[in-house]
Scaffold this active site. Structure first.
Site, short mmCIF file in Angstrom:
data_model
loop_
_atom_site.label_atom_id
_atom_site.label_comp_id
_atom_site.label_asym_id
_atom_site.label_seq_id
_atom_site.Cartn_x
_atom_site.Cartn_y
_atom_site.Cartn_z
N ASP A 301 0.83 -1.20 0.00
CA ASP A 301 0.00 0.00 0.00
C ASP A 301 0.87 1.26 0.00
O ASP A 301 0.59 2.24 -0.68
CB ASP A 301 -0.88 0.05 1.26
CG ASP A 301 -1.75 -1.18 1.46
OD1 ASP A 301 -1.30 -2.27 1.10
OD2 ASP A 301 -2.85 -1.05 2.02
N GLU A 441 -6.38 -11.16 -4.01
CA GLU A 441 -6.01 -12.20 -3.04
C GLU A 441 -6.99 -13.38 -2.99
O GLU A 441 -6.73 -14.35 -2.29
CB GLU A 441 -5.93 -11.57 -1.64
CG GLU A 441 -4.75 -10.65 -1.47
CD GLU A 441 -4.59 -10.15 -0.03
OE1 GLU A 441 -5.57 -10.15 0.72
OE2 GLU A 441 -3.46 -9.78 0.31
N LYS A 542 -11.15 -9.85 -5.99
CA LYS A 542 -11.28 -8.98 -4.83
C LYS A 542 -11.03 -7.52 -5.20
O LYS A 542 -11.69 -6.61 -4.72
CB LYS A 542 -10.27 -9.43 -3.77
CG LYS A 542 -10.27 -8.59 -2.51
CD LYS A 542 -9.30 -9.16 -1.49
CE LYS A 542 -9.29 -8.33 -0.21
NZ LYS A 542 -8.29 -8.81 0.75
N GLN A 543 -10.01 -7.30 -6.04
CA GLN A 543 -9.58 -5.92 -6.29
C GLN A 543 -8.92 -5.82 -7.65
O GLN A 543 -8.62 -6.85 -8.27
CB GLN A 543 -8.60 -5.51 -5.19
CG GLN A 543 -7.30 -6.30 -5.20
CD GLN A 543 -6.63 -6.32 -3.83
OE1 GLN A 543 -6.94 -7.18 -3.02
NE2 GLN A 543 -5.71 -5.41 -3.59
C1 BGC Z 1 -5.59 -6.25 0.23
C2 BGC Z 1 -4.12 -6.01 0.02
C3 BGC Z 1 -3.68 -4.89 0.91
C4 BGC Z 1 -4.05 -5.15 2.36
C5 BGC Z 1 -3.73 -4.00 3.26
C6 BGC Z 1 -5.87 -6.49 1.70
O1 BGC Z 1 -7.23 -6.62 1.92
O2 BGC Z 1 -6.03 -7.34 -0.53
O3 BGC Z 1 -3.86 -5.70 -1.33
O4 BGC Z 1 -2.30 -4.72 0.80
O5 BGC Z 1 -5.42 -5.40 2.46
O6 BGC Z 1 -4.43 -2.87 2.90
#
Ligand code: BGC
Length: 650
Positions: A301, A441, A542-543
């Site tokens: 992040d 993830e 997820k993202q």
């Molecule tokens: C995300 C990661 C992120 C982490 C901390 C997770 O839910 O999938 O990409 O680095 O949260 O924010």
């Protein structure tokens, strides 16, 4: 600049408002809770970069003792907003001054007593935080003000302190202790502008006869000391120093942007980034200074979502963020060696460079058993993210010195790690990165995640180029090995539609909507990914994953490819991570979709203003502020809307 104000008291918003009204100075974070609250209301004074672990529990940053505990009793009636005798109540965060204000009027027998408190976490002195309480009444009342350094702290995996001692002298209360693991001493001191009348059980009482319309003023000057001495100043002087630092900070950091709503959302995001600006040899945690969520650890992040803001606005802090990774290279090399690889494998959740990520990072909501997750061992893109950030730092600063004193070495060791991790496919005559987790993830242990392959390729090529450019004393063998490897690393190409497959076999997964997958949940907090999650065998992600590539390397892909992927992946994206909306927002700017970009910008920038959001991953609490989303909002404004793209001719 607009301020953030909330009128009325709603007990259900206590935790959310703790995040929303957070104060911080890069070292200390103080949650937006009220003076009379204690640990059950998640009062938190989080300390950046100081970790403690209790046997059998997760290691995390510490929350220090709370120096601002105060319960005022007027004519025997406690002034506690939860008690119902409230005539009016409001809290406010003035982000231009980084000042928290609470204003409450209580009915006390036949009288009205008001409590006005201001507090700030001194931006000019990283050990200091101050509060001024002004109490007035419309008639004479007897006041008893209970104050103290509350040692009953809110902790997720505590207790982190032993040897707790409290004491007082005429005008001050203190509490001291040492951390369980490292025995690190911490002293929290609070000085009062009024003399203390009595002290027992860790709390002091200050009594006074309040006269009609004559304010009773109590200043509290607090310090959190991990060594060193407390300064001597009073409230006004501390406030003056604080304000002048913020004035400079806003001058450097403010971006003028958009309509009133967007402007405030961006100002608020910048505020949240600025309150995290590190002042020492530590970096920024994924939930900032809002508490111990995610163990106070540093994730990608920071490098990918927050660093650009610091590079542009607070370059000294950017250097600290990069230095943190350079300084923790030995730990990254150790981690690589532990798994049998060469080079540097950075911690997925870094605490002083060591990986805080557990092999069982999620707890199953049905069985209450820990679930084996592979974030720590397989989310190898973290090393490429770190290397990318170091290279970006060089592009922005031209700081050869830092490159030659560890920066370049960091990049090359990250590349070397990927080289040793990769597998040579003899049939296809190429290197592949197998058994990884990409940014999404939910799909664990996949092969050839496009984001991972591309980013490693880029940092390797750029790293080797930089070594040559700087004529750095680097082994020729290492460079040629990396060059050869990068030339043969598999880079998934767009298909006939222009879409890049997120990983091998992704297209063959069940083609189903996010809504449909959500409807299959048997429990609202169930984990979507891993071996048996509802999303695992589907295309639901997820993202932002492939989309991230376009934001990091816009020139590597045509706009048609970026559009095709945006349209393809957006409907499958759950946005289960706060890192997701801004990634789509940025790409939307580039491909000429300003309306969609604006919406996604707000989804990112307003995340902590709106509150709510995911508070649980399985049985693990993940609430707190979302500084990566703040960084992503800044990126969208500056590198998205602020740059000429298709359709946004600004
Ligand atoms: C995300 C990661 C992120 C982490 C901390 C997770 O839910 O999938 O990409 O680095 O949260 O924010």
């Amino acid at each position: 600049m607009k301020t953030l104000k909330e009128v009325g008291f709603n007990a259900e918003k206590t935790v959310e408002n703790g995040n929303k009204f957070l104060l911080g100075n890069g070292r200390l974070g103080y949650r937006g809770t009220l003076d009379e609250f204690g640990s059950s209301a998640c009062v938190g004074l989080n300390v950046a970069g100081v970790y403690d672990g209790v046997k059998g529990k997760w290691r995390e940053t510490i929350n220090a003792f709370n120096p601002f505990y105060m319960l005022v009793t007027a004519d025997g009636v406690p002034l506690d907003v939860r008690n119902g005798n409230v005539l009016r109540h409001a809290v406010e965060l003035d982000i231009s001054k980084a000042l928290f204000i609470r204003d409450t009027e209580f009915s006390v027998n036949s009288r009205k007593v008001s409590l006005h408190c201001e507090r700030f976490v001194n931006y000019a002195d990283k050990t200091n935080l101050c509060s001024r309480a002004v109490i007035t009444a419309d008639g004479d009342v007897d006041l008893d003000v209970k104050v103290g350094v509350d040692t009953d702290v809110w902790e997720l995996n505590g207790p982190h302190f032993k040897g707790v001692r409290t004491g007082a002298d005429g005008h001050a209360v203190y509490a001291s202790a040492v951390t369980q693991e490292a025995g690190r001493r911490i002293d929290v001191v609070c000085r009062y502008s009024q003399p203390i009348n009595s002290f027992s059980g860790g709390f002091a009482h200050i009594t006074a006869k309040l006269k009609k319309d004559e304010p009773f003023v109590l200043d509290r000057i607090a310090f959190v000391l991990l060594g060193g001495k407390a300064a001597e100043y009073g409230y006004e002087q501390a406030y003056g120093l604080h304000l002048s630092e913020w004035e400079k900070t806003w001058q450097r950091c403010r971006v003028l942007f958009g309509d009133e709503r967007a402007q405030f959302a961006l100002d608020y995001s910048v505020y949240h980034l600025a309150i995290l600006a590190p002042d020492g040899d530590y970096s920024i945690a994924a939930r900032g200074l809002s508490g111990q969520t995610y163990k106070g650890a540093v994730f990608w992040d920071t490098e990918i979502f927050m660093l650009p803001f610091f590079l542009n606005s607070l370059p000294d802090c950017a250097k600290r963020l990069i230095k943190y990774r350079i300084d923790t290279l030995p730990q990254a090399k150790q981690k690589a060696a532990h798994y049998g690889y060469g080079g540097a494998f950075y911690a997925w959740e870094s605490q002083d460079g060591y990986d805080a990520c557990s092999d069982f990072n999620v707890t199953d909501v049905f069985t209450h058993r820990p679930v084996r997750t592979y974030f720590k061992d397989k989310q190898i893109h973290i090393s490429a993210d770190v290397a990318y950030a170091v290279l970006e730092y060089y592009v922005h600063t031209g700081d050869r010195e830092l490159m030659l004193s560890g920066g370049l070495e960091t990049v090359l060791q990250c590349a070397e790690f990927a080289r040793t991790y990769s597998y040579y496919n003899h049939v296809k005559n190429r290197y592949e990165l197998l058994d990884v987790i990409g940014p999404d993830e939910y799909h664990e242990r996949v092969n050839n995640n496009a984001y991972t392959n591309y980013i490693f390729h880029e940092i390797t090529v750029r790293g080797v180029r930089l070594a040559k450019e700087l004529s750095a004393p680097v082994s020729g063998e290492l460079l040629s090995g990396l060059e050869e490897w990068a030339a043969k690393l598999y880079l998934p190409q767009p298909d006939g539609r222009g879409v890049i497959e997120q990983f091998d076999g992704y297209f063959a997964l069940e083609d189903v909507s996010v809504a449909e997958v959500r409807s299959r949940l048997a429990h609202p907090n169930e984990y979507w990914g891993g071996s048996g999650g509802v999303a695992t065998a589907t295309r639901v992600i997820k993202q932002a994953d492939v989309i991230m590539l376009f934001n990091l390397f816009p020139d590597l892909f045509t706009l048609d490819v970026q559009k095709a992927n945006y349209d393809f992946y957006l409907p499958y994206t759950e946005h289960g991570s706060s890192l997701s909306h801004c990634a789509y927002a940025l790409t939307a700017c580039r491909i000429g979709r300003p309306d969609e970009a604006y919406k996604a910008f707000l989804d990112s920038a307003e995340i902590d203003l709106r509150g709510g959001g995911k508070q649980w991953a399985g049985e693990v609490y993940i609430g707190g502020t979302h500084p990566a989303a703040s960084g992503g909002a800044w990126l969208t404004a500056v590198r998205g809307f602020g740059c000429k793209g298709e359709g946004n001719e600004i």
